[in-house]
Scaffold this motif. Structure first.
Motif, PDB file in Angstrom:
ATOM      1  N   ILE A   1     -30.500  22.339  -6.260  1.00  0.00           N
ATOM      2  CA  ILE A   1     -29.464  23.366  -6.522  1.00  0.00           C
ATOM      3  C   ILE A   1     -28.256  22.824  -7.287  1.00  0.00           C
ATOM      4  CG2 ILE A   1     -30.191  24.945  -4.693  1.00  0.00           C
ATOM      5  CD1 ILE A   1     -27.808  23.991  -3.001  1.00  0.00           C
ATOM      6  N   ASP A   2     -28.475  21.915  -8.210  1.00  0.00           N
ATOM      7  CA  ASP A   2     -27.358  21.393  -9.005  1.00  0.00           C
ATOM      8  C   ASP A   2     -26.673  22.495  -9.799  1.00  0.00           C
ATOM      9  OD1 ASP A   2     -27.577  18.813  -8.129  1.00  0.00           O
ATOM     10  OD2 ASP A   2     -28.389  17.993 -10.003  1.00  0.00           O
ATOM     11  N   ILE A   3     -27.450  23.401 -10.366  1.00  0.00           N
ATOM     12  CA  ILE A   3     -26.874  24.468 -11.193  1.00  0.00           C
ATOM     13  C   ILE A   3     -26.051  25.415 -10.336  1.00  0.00           C
ATOM     14  CG2 ILE A   3     -27.404  26.418 -12.689  1.00  0.00           C
ATOM     15  CD1 ILE A   3     -29.935  24.871 -13.557  1.00  0.00           C
ATOM     16  N   LEU A   4     -26.613  25.857  -9.216  1.00  0.00           N
ATOM     17  CA  LEU A   4     -25.886  26.773  -8.336  1.00  0.00           C
ATOM     18  C   LEU A   4     -24.645  26.124  -7.750  1.00  0.00           C
ATOM     19  CD1 LEU A   4     -28.470  28.855  -6.287  1.00  0.00           C
ATOM     20  CD2 LEU A   4     -26.496  29.713  -7.526  1.00  0.00           C
ATOM     21  N   ARG A   5     -24.763  24.879  -7.358  1.00  0.00           N
ATOM     22  CA  ARG A   5     -23.600  24.189  -6.787  1.00  0.00           C
ATOM     23  C   ARG A   5     -22.494  24.031  -7.817  1.00  0.00           C
ATOM     24  NH1 ARG A   5     -24.881  18.739  -4.149  1.00  0.00           N
ATOM     25  NH2 ARG A   5     -26.596  18.610  -5.639  1.00  0.00           N
ATOM     26  N   ALA A   6     -22.874  23.789  -9.081  1.00  0.00           N
ATOM     27  CA  ALA A   6     -21.867  23.652 -10.127  1.00  0.00           C
ATOM     28  C   ALA A   6     -21.112  24.960 -10.321  1.00  0.00           C
ATOM     29  CB  ALA A   6     -22.521  23.218 -11.430  1.00  0.00           C
ATOM     30  N   LYS A   7     -21.826  26.075 -10.276  1.00  0.00           N
ATOM     31  CA  LYS A   7     -21.157  27.374 -10.416  1.00  0.00           C
ATOM     32  C   LYS A   7     -20.265  27.663  -9.208  1.00  0.00           C
ATOM     33  CE  LYS A   7     -24.631  29.350 -13.505  1.00  0.00           C
ATOM     34  NZ  LYS A   7     -23.744  29.295 -14.672  1.00  0.00           N
ATOM     35  N   ALA A   8     -20.761  27.348  -8.010  1.00  0.00           N
ATOM     36  CA  ALA A   8     -19.930  27.538  -6.824  1.00  0.00           C
ATOM     37  C   ALA A   8     -18.686  26.658  -6.885  1.00  0.00           C
ATOM     38  CB  ALA A   8     -20.745  27.232  -5.563  1.00  0.00           C
ATOM     39  N   ARG A   9     -18.835  25.451  -7.442  1.00  0.00           N
ATOM     40  CA  ARG A   9     -17.690  24.549  -7.556  1.00  0.00           C
ATOM     41  C   ARG A   9     -16.622  25.130  -8.463  1.00  0.00           C
ATOM     42  NH1 ARG A   9     -20.110  20.537  -9.753  1.00  0.00           N
ATOM     43  NH2 ARG A   9     -21.083  19.924  -7.790  1.00  0.00           N
ATOM     44  N   GLN A  10     -17.031  25.782  -9.542  1.00  0.00           N
ATOM     45  CA  GLN A  10     -16.062  26.413 -10.439  1.00  0.00           C
ATOM     46  C   GLN A  10     -15.227  27.452  -9.694  1.00  0.00           C
ATOM     47  OE1 GLN A  10     -17.510  27.749 -14.338  1.00  0.00           O
ATOM     48  NE2 GLN A  10     -19.375  26.547 -13.968  1.00  0.00           N
ATOM     49  N   VAL A  11     -15.877  28.191  -8.788  1.00  0.00           N
ATOM     50  CA  VAL A  11     -15.172  29.228  -8.041  1.00  0.00           C
ATOM     51  C   VAL A  11     -14.269  28.612  -6.981  1.00  0.00           C
ATOM     52  CG1 VAL A  11     -15.448  31.240  -6.529  1.00  0.00           C
ATOM     53  CG2 VAL A  11     -16.980  30.919  -8.489  1.00  0.00           C
TER      54      VAL A  11
ATOM     55  N   GLU B   1     -12.771  25.924  -6.906  1.00  0.00           N
ATOM     56  CA  GLU B   1     -11.604  25.234  -7.476  1.00  0.00           C
ATOM     57  C   GLU B   1     -10.496  26.188  -7.889  1.00  0.00           C
ATOM     58  OE1 GLU B   1     -13.352  22.933 -10.587  1.00  0.00           O
ATOM     59  OE2 GLU B   1     -13.989  21.299  -9.246  1.00  0.00           O
ATOM     60  N   ARG B   2     -10.749  27.495  -7.803  1.00  0.00           N
ATOM     61  CA  ARG B   2      -9.761  28.504  -8.160  1.00  0.00           C
ATOM     62  C   ARG B   2      -8.923  28.885  -6.938  1.00  0.00           C
ATOM     63  NH1 ARG B   2     -13.898  33.053 -10.468  1.00  0.00           N
ATOM     64  NH2 ARG B   2     -14.953  31.827 -12.127  1.00  0.00           N
ATOM     65  N   GLU B   3      -7.785  29.502  -7.219  1.00  0.00           N
ATOM     66  CA  GLU B   3      -7.055  30.189  -6.153  1.00  0.00           C
ATOM     67  C   GLU B   3      -7.749  31.526  -5.899  1.00  0.00           C
ATOM     68  OE1 GLU B   3      -4.632  29.082  -4.382  1.00  0.00           O
ATOM     69  OE2 GLU B   3      -4.296  27.220  -5.479  1.00  0.00           O
ATOM     70  N   PRO B   4      -7.755  32.008  -4.669  1.00  0.00           N
ATOM     71  CA  PRO B   4      -7.112  31.475  -3.461  1.00  0.00           C
ATOM     72  C   PRO B   4      -8.025  30.552  -2.643  1.00  0.00           C
ATOM     73  CG  PRO B   4      -7.986  33.638  -2.990  1.00  0.00           C
ATOM     74  CD  PRO B   4      -8.342  33.347  -4.424  1.00  0.00           C
ATOM     75  N   TYR B   5      -9.129  30.111  -3.222  1.00  0.00           N
ATOM     76  CA  TYR B   5     -10.115  29.349  -2.439  1.00  0.00           C
ATOM     77  C   TYR B   5      -9.787  27.860  -2.362  1.00  0.00           C
ATOM     78  CZ  TYR B   5     -12.431  33.621  -3.974  1.00  0.00           C
ATOM     79  OH  TYR B   5     -12.713  34.933  -4.276  1.00  0.00           O
ATOM     80  N   ALA B   6      -9.204  27.322  -3.429  1.00  0.00           N
ATOM     81  CA  ALA B   6      -9.044  25.876  -3.561  1.00  0.00           C
ATOM     82  C   ALA B   6      -8.371  25.203  -2.357  1.00  0.00           C
ATOM     83  CB  ALA B   6      -8.286  25.550  -4.841  1.00  0.00           C
ATOM     84  N   PRO B   7      -7.298  25.778  -1.786  1.00  0.00           N
ATOM     85  CA  PRO B   7      -6.658  25.083  -0.656  1.00  0.00           C
ATOM     86  C   PRO B   7      -7.584  24.844   0.532  1.00  0.00           C
ATOM     87  CG  PRO B   7      -5.213  26.782  -1.525  1.00  0.00           C
ATOM     88  CD  PRO B   7      -6.541  26.978  -2.191  1.00  0.00           C
ATOM     89  N   HIS B   8      -8.601  25.660   0.670  1.00  0.00           N
ATOM     90  CA  HIS B   8      -9.510  25.534   1.815  1.00  0.00           C
ATOM     91  C   HIS B   8     -10.573  24.454   1.609  1.00  0.00           C
ATOM     92  CE1 HIS B   8      -7.775  29.148   3.598  1.00  0.00           C
ATOM     93  NE2 HIS B   8      -7.829  29.690   2.393  1.00  0.00           N
ATOM     94  N   PHE B   9     -10.629  23.876   0.397  1.00  0.00           N
ATOM     95  CA  PHE B   9     -11.626  22.857   0.093  1.00  0.00           C
ATOM     96  C   PHE B   9     -11.001  21.508  -0.264  1.00  0.00           C
ATOM     97  CE2 PHE B   9     -13.833  26.860  -0.591  1.00  0.00           C
ATOM     98  CZ  PHE B   9     -15.068  26.624  -0.019  1.00  0.00           C
ATOM     99  N   LEU B  10      -9.724  21.329   0.056  1.00  0.00           N
ATOM    100  CA  LEU B  10      -9.026  20.102  -0.330  1.00  0.00           C
ATOM    101  C   LEU B  10      -9.700  18.859   0.242  1.00  0.00           C
ATOM    102  CD1 LEU B  10      -5.259  21.139  -0.084  1.00  0.00           C
ATOM    103  CD2 LEU B  10      -6.583  20.644  -2.162  1.00  0.00           C
TER     104      LEU B  10
ATOM    105  N   GLN C   1     -18.616  29.272   5.154  1.00  0.00           N
ATOM    106  CA  GLN C   1     -18.050  28.985   6.468  1.00  0.00           C
ATOM    107  C   GLN C   1     -16.755  28.190   6.394  1.00  0.00           C
ATOM    108  OE1 GLN C   1     -21.028  27.314   9.073  1.00  0.00           O
ATOM    109  NE2 GLN C   1     -22.421  29.025   8.763  1.00  0.00           N
ATOM    110  N   GLN C   2     -16.485  27.578   5.259  1.00  0.00           N
ATOM    111  CA  GLN C   2     -15.235  26.845   5.080  1.00  0.00           C
ATOM    112  C   GLN C   2     -14.053  27.783   4.878  1.00  0.00           C
ATOM    113  OE1 GLN C   2     -15.009  23.664   5.492  1.00  0.00           O
ATOM    114  NE2 GLN C   2     -12.957  23.207   4.733  1.00  0.00           N
TER     115      GLN C   2
END
Length: 249
Positions: free
Chosen positions: A139-149, A151-160, A214-215
């Motif tokens: 799932i490298d492709i799917l994970r890369a797309k999820a990573r793009q999301v 890294e955005r606000e408002p999600y980024a603070p929850h993945f620090l 879940q994060q």
């Protein structure tokens, strides 16, 4: 401790894709029908059910770390099947088994050295381990797309400080670990296995991107999935790469 929480009911409802992959693994396990077989990471019991059908004079032990998964398996299989909530890294059995079957489980376990040592201990001499899990490149492709999301606000603070929970191993190091754990022989290989699941939103949220979801707090989970699906587009293709393991104790 579990690396994530599972919803066994949801998983059972949408896991036809995982069942199809798992049945291919079961087909690699030659059985006479009178063996004792451990299903290591049985989930909601779909593959366990098929395994039991191939053991008319034998029996199975099915274990999973998730109590929710074991509850779902019990609803599927009934009260007479030996189902246990157990951590594979702490596995203790009263008697050795003839074979270990495992599908879509090992990549959730960080310590493969300890895992393979426990499974080797569970097997009788010359017993077989037949398994498949996510492997290098999964799932490298799917994970890369999820990573793009994420890294955005408002999600980024929850993945620090978030660490992905997967262990997508390569074949050669896996074979070496198996032999170091005591297995007499080990063959490992990768197989690309892209899938287009039914109910892709629930499939991604429950299985593939469950740790991401879940994060997040409840109010951000659906918006996160909206944003991921918009980026992924249609059809949703899960770029699975499976690590296959055939080993003899």
């Amino acid at each position: 401790m579990p690396v994530r929480e599972w919803d066994g009911t949801s998983y059972d409802r949408i896991s036809a894709t995982m069942e199809a992959l798992g049945l291919d693994v079961l087909d690699r396990l030659t059985l006479n029908g009178d063996e004792l077989v451990l299903d290591a990471g049985c989930g909601s019991g779909r593959i366990t059910q098929a395994l039991i059908e191939r053991l008319p004079c034998g029996r199975s032990i099915a274990v999973d770390e998730s109590a929710s998964m074991i509850d779902a398996a019990r609803r599927r299989l009934g009260p007479d099947v030996d189902l246990r909530v157990a951590d594979l890294l702490e596995l203790e059995l009263d008697e050795p088994v003839d074979a270990v079957l495992s599908t879509a489980t090992f990549h959730w376990i960080a310590d493969h050295d300890r895992l393979f040592a426990r499974l080797h201990k569970a097997l009788r001499p010359e017993g077989r381990l037949v398994a498949q899990c996510g492997g290098e490149g999964n799932i490298d492709i799917l994970r890369a797309k999820a990573r793009q999301v994420l890294e955005r606000e408002p999600y980024a603070p929850h993945f620090l400080h978030w660490q992905p929970p997967w262990n997508y191993a390569a074949p050669q190091p896996t074979a070496e670990r198996l032999r170091s754990a005591g297995f007499a022989s080990a063959e490992c290989w990768l197989t690309p296995a892209p899938r287009t699941p039914d109910a892709p939103r629930e499939f991604l949220a429950t299985i593939v991107l469950g740790p991401h979801v879940q994060q997040l707090p409840e109010n951000l989970r659906e918006p996160f999935m909206d944003d991921v699906l918009a980026l992924v587009g249609e059809p949703v293709v899960v770029d699975y790469v499976r690590l296959n393991i055939d080993a003899v104790a």
